[in-house]
Scaffold this motif. Structure first.
Motif, short mmCIF file in Angstrom:
data_model
loop_
_atom_site.label_atom_id
_atom_site.label_comp_id
_atom_site.label_asym_id
_atom_site.label_seq_id
_atom_site.Cartn_x
_atom_site.Cartn_y
_atom_site.Cartn_z
N GLU A 1 15.22 26.03 -71.41
CA GLU A 1 14.06 26.14 -70.79
C GLU A 1 14.29 27.37 -70.12
N GLY A 2 13.46 28.42 -69.69
CA GLY A 2 12.77 29.31 -69.60
C GLY A 2 12.48 30.35 -71.33
N THR B 1 5.48 28.87 -70.71
CA THR B 1 6.55 28.92 -70.12
C THR B 1 7.18 27.36 -70.39
N GLU C 1 9.71 25.58 -68.09
CA GLU C 1 10.37 25.31 -66.92
C GLU C 1 11.84 24.64 -66.71
N ILE C 2 11.18 23.08 -67.96
CA ILE C 2 12.30 22.05 -67.51
C ILE C 2 12.47 22.09 -68.95
N ASP D 1 6.61 22.13 -68.79
CA ASP D 1 5.51 23.00 -69.20
C ASP D 1 4.36 23.81 -68.53
N ARG D 2 4.51 25.03 -67.87
CA ARG D 2 3.84 26.19 -67.21
C ARG D 2 3.05 27.20 -68.02
N SER E 1 -2.07 27.84 -62.14
CA SER E 1 -1.25 27.71 -62.88
C SER E 1 -1.36 25.92 -63.04
N HIS F 1 0.69 23.14 -65.28
CA HIS F 1 2.39 22.14 -65.01
C HIS F 1 2.12 20.87 -65.72
N ASP G 1 3.80 17.91 -67.01
CA ASP G 1 4.94 17.30 -67.59
C ASP G 1 4.96 16.56 -68.30
#
Length: 135
Positions: free
Chosen positions: A46-47, A63, A65-66, A75-76, A83, A85, A87
């Motif tokens: 994450e991050g 990025t 994100e989770i 990811d984003r 944006s 995303h 999953d």
């Protein structure tokens, strides 16, 4: 505006086999035809952030994100005012593993861009599963 797309497939591969490919951004271009390369700073966690180069040489920031090791990552990507995303979820099933990839695109023109972003999703998932199965 928001565009959403989701697809689930079952593979005879284990969830660990799928996760091994997902958690190795250096291999993403092998199974996702829309990706030329990915470079993340640091570990797959994450991050973590970096750059993804999409087909055609389009470079976008990415990025994580989770990250739930062995199970899920989100990811984003940022493209202009959009944006994106994505999953990724894998879980064990009686046949091996169930793989679900859900994408949502938000921002101006999301309804127009979304179908282009997800056009290669079926091929990417099929190739991912074939690689995870060792084919």
């Amino acid at each position: 505006m928001t565009f959403e797309h989701s697809r689930t497939v079952t593979t005879s591969a284990t969830s660990q086999d799928v996760w091994r490919l997902w958690s190795d951004p250096g291999s993403w271009h092998c199974w996702d035809p829309s990706v030329e390369c990915v470079a993340l700073e640091g570990h797959f966690a994450e991050g973590a952030a970096g750059t993804m180069v999409l087909t055609g040489g389009i470079e976008v920031p990415v990025t994580l994100e989770i990250v739930e090791p062995g199970h899920r990552y989100l990811d984003r990507l940022e493209m202009g005012g959009l944006s994106i995303h994505i999953d990724h979820v894998v879980k064990d099933s009686a046949e091996g593993a169930e793989v679900t990839v859900s994408t949502w695109v938000t921002g101006p023109g999301a309804d127009d861009i979304g179908p282009m972003v997800t056009a290669d999703a079926p091929k990417a998932m099929d190739t991912l599963c074939a690689m995870a199965e060792g084919r």
